[in-house]
Design an enzyme around this catalytic site. Sequence first.
Site, PDB file in Angstrom:
ATOM      1  N   HIS A   1       5.289   6.511 -15.345  1.00 39.53           N
ATOM      2  CA  HIS A   1       6.045   5.440 -14.681  1.00 39.53           C
ATOM      3  C   HIS A   1       5.825   5.486 -13.165  1.00 39.53           C
ATOM      4  O   HIS A   1       5.339   6.480 -12.632  1.00 39.53           O
ATOM      5  CB  HIS A   1       7.550   5.559 -14.973  1.00 39.53           C
TER       6      HIS A   1
ATOM      7  N   LYS B   1      11.087   5.482 -10.093  1.00 45.18           N
ATOM      8  CA  LYS B   1      11.961   5.740 -11.251  1.00 45.18           C
ATOM      9  C   LYS B   1      12.795   6.989 -11.015  1.00 45.18           C
ATOM     10  O   LYS B   1      12.289   8.020 -10.569  1.00 45.18           O
ATOM     11  CB  LYS B   1      11.119   5.871 -12.534  1.00 45.18           C
TER      12      LYS B   1
HETATM   13  N1  LIG Z   1      15.666  -0.965 -21.555  1.00 43.08           N
HETATM   14  C1  LIG Z   1      14.563  -1.432 -20.978  1.00 43.08           C
HETATM   15  O1  LIG Z   1      13.792  -2.212 -21.578  1.00 43.08           O
HETATM   16  C2  LIG Z   1      14.259  -1.058 -19.574  1.00 43.08           C
HETATM   17  C3  LIG Z   1      15.115  -0.259 -18.886  1.00 43.08           C
HETATM   18  N2  LIG Z   1      14.927  -0.002 -17.569  1.00 43.08           N
HETATM   19  C4  LIG Z   1      15.972   0.757 -16.894  1.00 43.08           C
HETATM   20  O2  LIG Z   1      16.734  -0.141 -16.101  1.00 43.08           O
HETATM   21  C5  LIG Z   1      17.302   0.570 -14.993  1.00 43.08           C
HETATM   22  C6  LIG Z   1      16.998  -0.164 -13.702  1.00 43.08           C
HETATM   23  O3  LIG Z   1      15.624  -0.122 -13.448  1.00 43.08           O
HETATM   24  P1  LIG Z   1      15.009  -0.895 -12.176  1.00 43.08           P
HETATM   25  O4  LIG Z   1      15.353  -2.330 -12.231  1.00 43.08           O
HETATM   26  O5  LIG Z   1      13.600  -0.488 -12.086  1.00 43.08           O
HETATM   27  O6  LIG Z   1      15.827  -0.195 -10.993  1.00 43.08           O
HETATM   28  P2  LIG Z   1      16.194  -0.795  -9.551  1.00 43.08           P
HETATM   29  O7  LIG Z   1      16.637   0.367  -8.741  1.00 43.08           O
HETATM   30  O8  LIG Z   1      15.090  -1.663  -9.041  1.00 43.08           O
HETATM   31  O9  LIG Z   1      17.441  -1.755  -9.853  1.00 43.08           O
HETATM   32  C7  LIG Z   1      18.734  -1.300 -10.119  1.00 43.08           C
HETATM   33  C8  LIG Z   1      19.694  -2.239  -9.424  1.00 43.08           C
HETATM   34  O10 LIG Z   1      21.008  -1.888  -9.817  1.00 43.08           O
HETATM   35  C9  LIG Z   1      21.828  -1.961  -8.668  1.00 43.08           C
HETATM   36  N3  LIG Z   1      23.029  -1.149  -8.828  1.00 43.08           N
HETATM   37  C10 LIG Z   1      23.157   0.193  -8.819  1.00 43.08           C
HETATM   38  N4  LIG Z   1      24.457   0.553  -8.913  1.00 43.08           N
HETATM   39  C11 LIG Z   1      25.151  -0.604  -9.015  1.00 43.08           C
HETATM   40  C12 LIG Z   1      26.556  -0.911  -9.125  1.00 43.08           C
HETATM   41  N5  LIG Z   1      27.490   0.064  -9.137  1.00 43.08           N
HETATM   42  N6  LIG Z   1      26.922  -2.213  -9.209  1.00 43.08           N
HETATM   43  C13 LIG Z   1      25.999  -3.201  -9.203  1.00 43.08           C
HETATM   44  N7  LIG Z   1      24.674  -2.978  -9.055  1.00 43.08           N
HETATM   45  C14 LIG Z   1      24.259  -1.693  -8.982  1.00 43.08           C
HETATM   46  C15 LIG Z   1      20.928  -1.473  -7.526  1.00 43.08           C
HETATM   47  O11 LIG Z   1      21.435  -1.872  -6.264  1.00 43.08           O
HETATM   48  C16 LIG Z   1      19.616  -2.123  -7.887  1.00 43.08           C
HETATM   49  O12 LIG Z   1      19.473  -3.405  -7.318  1.00 43.08           O
HETATM   50  C17 LIG Z   1      16.734   1.988 -15.087  1.00 43.08           C
HETATM   51  O13 LIG Z   1      17.677   2.810 -15.742  1.00 43.08           O
HETATM   52  C18 LIG Z   1      15.490   1.813 -15.939  1.00 43.08           C
HETATM   53  O14 LIG Z   1      15.101   2.980 -16.592  1.00 43.08           O
HETATM   54  C19 LIG Z   1      13.867  -0.501 -16.882  1.00 43.08           C
HETATM   55  C20 LIG Z   1      12.948  -1.278 -17.524  1.00 43.08           C
HETATM   56  C21 LIG Z   1      13.057  -1.621 -18.923  1.00 43.08           C
HETATM   57  O1  LIG Z   2      12.436   2.643 -15.184  1.00 47.28           O
HETATM   58  C1  LIG Z   2      11.556   1.914 -15.704  1.00 47.28           C
HETATM   59  O2  LIG Z   2      10.770   1.249 -15.035  1.00 47.28           O
HETATM   60  C2  LIG Z   2      11.501   1.859 -17.176  1.00 47.28           C
HETATM   61  N1  LIG Z   2      12.427   2.486 -17.835  1.00 47.28           N
HETATM   62  C3  LIG Z   2      12.624   2.487 -19.233  1.00 47.28           C
HETATM   63  C4  LIG Z   2      12.671   3.906 -19.773  1.00 47.28           C
HETATM   64  O3  LIG Z   2      13.192   4.806 -19.096  1.00 47.28           O
HETATM   65  O4  LIG Z   2      12.239   4.126 -20.902  1.00 47.28           O
HETATM   66  C5  LIG Z   2      11.728   1.556 -19.982  1.00 47.28           C
HETATM   67  C6  LIG Z   2      10.414   1.215 -19.343  1.00 47.28           C
HETATM   68  O5  LIG Z   2       9.448   2.129 -19.744  1.00 47.28           O
HETATM   69  C7  LIG Z   2      10.468   1.048 -17.842  1.00 47.28           C
END
Ligand SMILES: NC(=O)C1=CN([C@@H]2O[C@H](COP(=O)(O)OP(=O)(O)OC[C@H]3O[C@@H](n4cnc5c(N)ncnc54)[C@H](O)[C@@H]3O)[C@@H](O)[C@H]2O)C=CC1
Ligand SMILES: O=C(O)C1=N[C@H](C(=O)O)C[C@H](O)C1
Length: 269
Positions: A155, A159
Site C-alpha cells: 500500500h 496508510k
Molecule cells: N473497505 C475498503 O474497501 C477500503 C477501506 N479503506 C480504509 O478507509 C480508511 C480511510 O482511508 P483513506 O481515505 O485512505 O484515509 P484518509 O486519511 O485520506 O481519509 C480519512 C478521512 O477521515 C477523516 N477523519 C478522521 N477522523 C475523523 C473524525 N473523528 N470525524 C470525521 N472525519 C474524520 C480525516 O480527516 C480524513 O479526511 C482507512 O482505514 C483505510 O484502510 C480504504 C480503502 C478501501
Molecule cells: O488504506 C487503504 O488505502 C486501503 N485499505 C484497505 C485495507 O486496509 O485493506 C483496503 C484497500 O486495500 C486500500
Amino acid sequence: MINVIIAGAAGRMGQRIGYMVSQHPELHYAAAFEATGSSAIGRDPGEMGGWGSAGVTIEEGLEAVIDKGDVIIDFTFHKATMGFAKIAAAHKTAMVIGTTGLSAENLEELKQLSTDFPCVQAPNMAVGVNVLFKLAAKTASILGDDYNIEIVELHHNKKKDAPSGTALKLAEMAASGVKRNLAEVGVYERNGIIGERSVEEIGVQTVRGGDIVGEHTIYFCGPGERIEITHRAHSRDNFAQGAAKAAAWIADKKPGLYTMFDVLGLQDL
Ligand SMILES: NC(=O)C1=CN([C@@H]2O[C@H](COP(=O)(O)OP(=O)(O)OC[C@H]3O[C@@H](n4cnc5c(N)ncnc54)[C@H](O)[C@@H]3O)[C@@H](O)[C@H]2O)C=CC1
Ligand SMILES: O=C(O)C1=N[C@H](C(=O)O)C[C@H](O)C1
C-alpha cells in the site's frame, strides 16, 4: 432517494465515495462531515474532489448532520468509527463501515451495537477482493497442509494501519479453509534466527511505499510448485463503488451486522 451522509468526506476515499454516491441512481449526497478543526469544513466536497458541486458543504462532526441522512458511509479512522457507530445505533441510522484497523474488541462491540441498527462492515468493498476471499478459503481447503500459506500486501506511504484489513481477512479466510485459528497461527514479522517454518503458520507481510493504491497476493507454496493469486487495485474507484452499492443495499435492511458477501450475494459460495 436514499439520503447518504459521508464521514471523512475530504479524505482519499471520502472524495471518491462522494462522486460514486452522486452518480448512483438510488442515492442522494445529503450531508458530509469531517473531524473537528479540519480545514475542509465549509467547503464543497465535490469541488475539492474535482468533480463539480456536491450540493452540500462539509460540516463539523456527525452530531451536526445525523438527522439529514438514512445511511452513513464511514472510511475514516478506527477510533472515530466506533464513536460514529454508537451515534448511529442511538439514532437507528444505517451505516456502511470500510474503515480498517478495528480490533477484535471493536468488532465485538459493533456486533452488540448492531442489534439496534443495520450495518455493513468490510475491510474491502471491491468485488474482485471479495471473490479473492472466497478463492483463498477454497484453495486452502483443497491444498491442505502440503502447501504453505503466505500473504503479502502493498500500500501507499500514507496508510496508517498494518497489516491491511484485507490481508487480515484473507489470512482469516485461508485459515478457515484449513480449519486453523488465525489467532494461533498468524505470523506478522520474521527477523533473526527464527528456525524452520512450521506447517501451520500463515505469514502476513507488509510493504509501504509511494502511491500504491492496494495490492494483495496469497501464496500457496508446495513441493515443486506454487500458486499465487493477486488482486491489484488500479484506483480507489472499485472500493468507492462497492461502498455506494452497500449503502443502497443496507438502507432497508433489519438491524444486524452484514458483510460485502451479503451485499454481493457471495455468502453461500
Ligand atoms: N473497505 C475498503 O474497501 C477500503 C477501506 N479503506 C480504509 O478507509 C480508511 C480511510 O482511508 P483513506 O481515505 O485512505 O484515509 P484518509 O486519511 O485520506 O481519509 C480519512 C478521512 O477521515 C477523516 N477523519 C478522521 N477522523 C475523523 C473524525 N473523528 N470525524 C470525521 N472525519 C474524520 C480525516 O480527516 C480524513 O479526511 C482507512 O482505514 C483505510 O484502510 C480504504 C480503502 C478501501
Ligand atoms: O488504506 C487503504 O488505502 C486501503 N485499505 C484497505 C485495507 O486496509 O485493506 C483496503 C484497500 O486495500 C486500500
